[in-house]
Design an enzyme around this catalytic site. Structure first.
Site, PDB file in Angstrom:
ATOM      1  N   ASP A   1       0.824  -1.211   0.000  1.00  0.00           N
ATOM      2  CA  ASP A   1       0.000   0.000   0.000  1.00  0.00           C
ATOM      3  C   ASP A   1       0.856   1.258   0.000  1.00  0.00           C
ATOM      4  OD1 ASP A   1      -2.208  -1.597   0.023  1.00  0.00           O
ATOM      5  OD2 ASP A   1      -2.711  -1.270   2.139  1.00  0.00           O
TER       6      ASP A   1
ATOM      7  N   VAL B   1       3.862   1.535  -1.296  1.00  0.00           N
ATOM      8  CA  VAL B   1       4.429   1.656  -2.638  1.00  0.00           C
ATOM      9  C   VAL B   1       3.394   2.236  -3.601  1.00  0.00           C
ATOM     10  CG1 VAL B   1       5.383   0.372  -4.597  1.00  0.00           C
ATOM     11  CG2 VAL B   1       6.069  -0.218  -2.265  1.00  0.00           C
TER      12      VAL B   1
ATOM     13  N   ASP C   1       3.373   0.468  -9.984  1.00  0.00           N
ATOM     14  CA  ASP C   1       2.113  -0.257 -10.166  1.00  0.00           C
ATOM     15  C   ASP C   1       2.363  -1.748 -10.374  1.00  0.00           C
ATOM     16  OD1 ASP C   1      -0.698  -0.081 -10.260  1.00  0.00           O
ATOM     17  OD2 ASP C   1      -0.659  -0.338 -12.429  1.00  0.00           O
TER      18      ASP C   1
ATOM     19  N   ASP D   1       4.009  -3.017  -6.582  1.00  0.00           N
ATOM     20  CA  ASP D   1       3.104  -3.230  -5.446  1.00  0.00           C
ATOM     21  C   ASP D   1       2.263  -4.499  -5.621  1.00  0.00           C
ATOM     22  OD1 ASP D   1       1.365  -2.430  -7.403  1.00  0.00           O
ATOM     23  OD2 ASP D   1       0.652  -0.640  -6.383  1.00  0.00           O
TER      24      ASP D   1
ATOM     25  N   SER E   1      -5.611  -8.183  -1.186  1.00  0.00           N
ATOM     26  CA  SER E   1      -6.907  -8.014  -0.526  1.00  0.00           C
ATOM     27  C   SER E   1      -7.803  -7.099  -1.358  1.00  0.00           C
ATOM     28  CB  SER E   1      -6.715  -7.396   0.865  1.00  0.00           C
ATOM     29  OG  SER E   1      -6.175  -6.085   0.757  1.00  0.00           O
TER      30      SER E   1
ATOM     31  N   ASP F   1      -4.944   4.913  -9.234  1.00  0.00           N
ATOM     32  CA  ASP F   1      -4.663   4.939 -10.676  1.00  0.00           C
ATOM     33  C   ASP F   1      -5.453   6.052 -11.354  1.00  0.00           C
ATOM     34  OD1 ASP F   1      -2.829   2.917 -10.689  1.00  0.00           O
ATOM     35  OD2 ASP F   1      -4.204   1.359 -11.382  1.00  0.00           O
TER      36      ASP F   1
END
Length: 237
Positions: A39, A41, A76, A79, A90, A101
Site C-alpha cells: 500500500d 508503494v 504499479d 506493489d 486483498s 490509478d
C-alpha cells in the site's frame, strides 16, 4: 483476422509481464525485507506520478515530466508483485490501487491541460479544451466499466482502454518535446479524445445489449410497489 490479432496482443502482453516481473522481483523482495508494505508503494507511486505531471508539464518540460512519471509508473507493477509474494492481496489493496490509478491518470492529463493553458508554454485554449475532453472521457470509460460490473454486467474492451491512453500520451509527449514537434502531441490528444468517446459509446451499447437480451434481470433489486387491497364488497348487495 480479429482472433489472430487478439491472440498476438495477449501473447505480447504476457511476454511483457514476464520480462518486467524478472526485473522488479529483486526490488519487491528488498522492499518487503525492509518492512515496506504494498500500500505504501502504491501511494508513493501515485504521488510521484502526480508530482511529475503537475510540476513539469505546466512549465513545458514535457520530456522531464515523462521520465519522472515513467519511473514511478513501475510502482504499479511492484506493489502487485509485493502483495502476491507476501500473501497480502486483498479487496482493500485492489480498491486502493484502482482508485489511485484514476488520480494518477487525472494528474497526467490535468498537467497537459495546464500546459496548454500556460501562455508561456503550450498557449492553446483549443488544445486545453481537447485535453480536458480526453480527461473526462477517459474517466467516464473507467466508470462505465465499474458501474456495469457492479450491476453484474460486462463493459470491458473498446477502442481506447486505460493502458492504451496512458502509454500513447506519455510516449508522444516525450518525443514531441525532444524533437520539437508539438503537432505530434496535438494529434494524439485529438485521437484519444475521440477514441475515448467512442469507447464510452461502445461500452454503453454493450451494456444495453446485455440488458435487452435478458429482460428478467433488467430491473434493479428494489422491492415491488405495494398493491392496493381488493375493494370491500358493497354491504347493500
Amino acid at each position: 483476422m480479429v482472433i489472430r490479432l487478439d491472440y498476438d496482443r495477449v501473447a505480447m502482453l504476457n511476454r511483457f509481464r514476464q520480462f518486467w516481473t524478472k526485473v522488479i522481483t529483486p526490488i519487491a523482495n528488498l522492499l518487503l525485507k525492509l518492512g515496506v508494505s504494498a500500500d505504501v508503494v502504491t501511494l508513493v507511486g501515485t504521488i510521484g506520478v502526480s508530482a511529475g505531471a503537475l510540476i513539469f508539464f505546466p512549465r513545458g518540460q514535457l520530456w522531464l515530466g515523462v521520465v519522472i512519471i515513467t519511473c514511478f509508473v513501475f510502482s504499479d507493477l511492484i506493489d502487485g508483485h509485493m502483495a502476491r509474494t507476501s500473501g497480502t492481496s486483498s479487496k482493500w489493496g485492489s480498491y486502493l490501487d484502482s482508485t489511485l490509478d484514476r488520480l494518477g491518470d487525472g494528474a497526467v492529463f490535468g498537467g497537459l491541460v495546464m500546459y496548454y493553458a500556460n501562455s508561456n508554454a503550450g498557449d492553446s485554449t483549443l488544445m486545453a479544451a481537447v485535453t480536458l475532453w480526453a480527461l473526462v472521457m477517459g474517466a467516464t470509460t473507467s466508470y462505465a466499466r465499474a458501474k456495469a460490473e457492479s450491476l453484474g454486467l460486462k463493459a470491458s474492451g473498446g477502442l481506447a482502454e486505460r493502458a492504451d491512453r496512458l502509454v500513447s500520451v506519455l510516449v508522444i509527449a516525450f518525443f514531441s518535446d525532444v524533437l520539437d514537434l508539438p503537432i505530434l502531441l496535438k494529434i494524439v490528444l485529438w485521437a484519444l479524445a475521440i477514441a475515448s468517446t467512442i469507447t464510452v459509446i461502445q461500452r454503453s451499447l454493450s451494456v444495453r445489449k446485455q440488458v435487452l437480451a435478458d429482460p428478467a434481470n433488467a430491473g434493479l433489486d428494489t422491492p415491488p410497489a405495494p398493491t392496493e387491497p381488493p375493494a370491500e364488497p358493497d354491504a347493500k348487495n
